[in-house]
Write an enzyme that holds these catalytic residues in place. Sequence first.
Site, PDB file in Angstrom:
ATOM      1  N   HIS B 446      34.206  30.221  46.650  1.00 26.33           N
ATOM      2  CA  HIS B 446      35.387  30.295  45.790  1.00 26.33           C
ATOM      3  C   HIS B 446      35.320  29.402  44.566  1.00 26.33           C
ATOM      4  CE1 HIS B 446      39.055  32.105  44.879  1.00 26.33           C
ATOM      5  NE2 HIS B 446      39.693  32.001  46.033  1.00 26.33           N
ATOM      6  N   ASP B 450      35.797  34.755  42.291  1.00 25.90           N
ATOM      7  CA  ASP B 450      37.208  34.937  42.598  1.00 25.90           C
ATOM      8  C   ASP B 450      37.394  36.219  43.405  1.00 25.90           C
ATOM      9  OD1 ASP B 450      37.614  35.700  39.128  1.00 25.90           O
ATOM     10  OD2 ASP B 450      37.235  37.109  40.776  1.00 25.90           O
TER      11      ASP B 450
END
Lengths: 372, 476
Positions: B446, B450
């Site tokens: 992350h 995304d």
Amino acid sequence: MVLQSLKNCLWLSCVLRTPKAFFWSTASGGLIIQSVSNDVYQNLAVEDWIHDHMDLEKQQVLFLWRNSPAVVIGRHQNPWQECNLKLLRENNIKLARRRSGGGTVYHDLGNINLTFFTTRKKYERMKNLKLIVKALKALQPQLDVHVTDRYDILLDRQYKISGTAAKLGRTSAYHHCTLLCNTDKFVLSSVLRSPYKGLKSNATPSVPALVKNLFEKDPSLTSEMLLDAIAKEYAMQHQIDHHINLLNPADETLLPGISHKTKELQTWEWVYGKTPKFSVSTCLNMAYKDSVLDVKVNMDVKHGRIEVCNIDLPEQWLPPGLSSELVKSLTGSKFCPNETTTLVTTLLRVCPQDDELHSRWSLLCENMIMLM
Amino acid sequence: VCIHRVRSCSSIRFIKSKYVCVFDKSALKFSHQQRLFRTSAVSCGQIVQFKLSDIGEGITEVTVKEWYIKEGDSVSQFDSICEVQSDKASVTITSRYDGVIRKLHYSIDDIAFVGKPLVDIEIDASKGVSPEEDVVETPPMSHEEHTHQEIKGHKTLATPAVRRLAMENNIKLSEIVGTGKDNRILKEDILNYLAKQTGAILPPSPKAEIVPPPRKTETVPAAPRDKAQKIPVPVSRPIAFSGKDKTEPVTGFQKAMVKTMSAALKIPHFGYCDEIDLTQLVQLREELKPLAELRGVKLSFMPFFIKAASLGLLQYPILNASLDENCQNVTYKASHNIGVAMDTEQGLIVPNVKNVQVCSVFDIAVELNRLQSLGSAGQLGTSDLTGGTFTLSNIGTIGGTYAKAVILPPEVAIGALGKIQVLPRFNGKGEVFKAQIMNVSWSADHRIIDGATMARFSNLWKSYLENPASMLLDLK
């Protein structure tokens, strides 16, 4: 021989259905059995089984077997010292450690194995070898074969055609030996040549010898003929029927516990882990870019695992943390290329992603793995 | 044998009374009682020098090669003490007495002499010195009594104490499977047998594995992949009587796992899952399988999954990237070296197929076959195991639907594929039809990836697989 085996097989399969005809229970003084399998582990397991379970007081046993390509080392030997493990792996040649002592041999279908089972008290190797020589001479009187006091059988006073080993337990014992009929001598000499340098150990060393196949002396001789001749002589000396009973080493009902024994013989812990303690002291000559690096490596290996590891790298050739990480990872690991490969490739994941670093690392690791 | 029994009667009478007590109590106390019995029996006794007996063939000296016991160990009669070698013969020396080893007279590789002491054994005074003859019992020849075939001349090894225990409980030694060395029958074997008869429940040993522990590992099938669910076969091992914990050092493959997973912990993972309708792909593979076989290659689903992933990575190259240590730079890798998680005997390994972006589905299948056979033979090289940029993990061949895969550094994404199930779904006309459904679970880093990117990549990958013909348009 195939037809004869099939016939015997069929006969036996009919016969075995009635418990009374169980061939273990013959009251005679001897029993001749031949394995239908060419798997070295299964056949060695049969030896273990007979040694552990059969009462040899009233009945001695002769076990005849042949294996597909395999190298068999003695109980207290060092496989790295005895053979070219890399060649074995590449050519799918099995490696087995037997429970008897002695040296390393190469088996293929051109080699026959003979095991003489007796009680501990009746253990007598010379007698067995003389039996074999007698059988060979009966088959081919011109053969110049004799038994040496090292328990070898020599052809023409020069060439070794048989090697011997033995196992003694509390109440039983066995003496087994090879007999070279038509083995691939080229493969034999290549696999039994160890490329590993710098090994120091107290493991039993093998004594290399000049070998020859009986087939080379007399092309009419086949493995089947030799097996038959020896069985005949054994039958005569034990006053029993000249009948070879076929045995399937995978038969768990006939040989309860045999699959466990077979599995045990194949474990890494047995084949490699039983190697007596040894040390490796060598120098890696690594060609890197325009220079050649000399890297001294010292390792102590116990139970097949690296107990102590020292790698003498030039300063700053690798980031300091990384070389100590390598040593730390190797310590306690198996002296095994597969395990080492896994470890070193994993370590690469967690270090800086730098092409230069990666190529140096790969070079060092490849060289280390070559030692195993 | 009769005479022997009379002689030892007096010395082992106290043993009998102890056992009588034990059977009145619950079975769970067996091991405790037994341990007490052992320790109390071995108190200050006489030290006997066990000499190396005659090897035969006139041999006078041997080399000690391996000790099976060390000073302080308890031994029973017939236990293996050491292995010696003499002139190509390996000899197992077994103990003549029950007792405790007090001294080893030789070290490994020393020469030992026949007739000279090998070890000193402290024997329990009350038990006395066992007779020198081998105490071996052969079962009676009674075919009628046994429904299964019995091997005649089968030696039954057991110490006098064990034999007495069996006799007191009317047990035929031939009915018991010995778990001691050389298959000798131990006290535990008799007690286990009795427990079974009385229906008593013994605490299971931690060593006995019933179901192989589930791992997030997978197999790349060599055989045509049918994704059929295989029920784990219970691994039955003889349940040992002692319930002791076993501690082992972490080495080899496990060590590698520890290192990788500890590093992976530093990556903030997020997950994204979806369902893929593979009905068309299943049919396509059925058609192509024989063609591949003609070329000598086994075609599974993986080559399709891998190629589709590579096509997706061309559109979303950030998923094929690497973040440096300080999170300062992202390196977009040019090659799609797609890793395939493999479950081997030793553990999890992840070899990768290099440069998938220039490989055909068939090329990938060939390479997978090669990696699979090397993997199962334990012969994968360093180049096969390094350089991976993206990984797929086919846990579905073992089982499961959704999984949370752990990213393998220095990569930034990984996909876990569940099993293919036949499930009812609605088609465009609102009709129910049989669909071949597989679930995919993606995990991504992350810090640089995304959710939207992951979702779009997954949709693209999904569209290629649900409609395999569309792959033709984008194949390079």
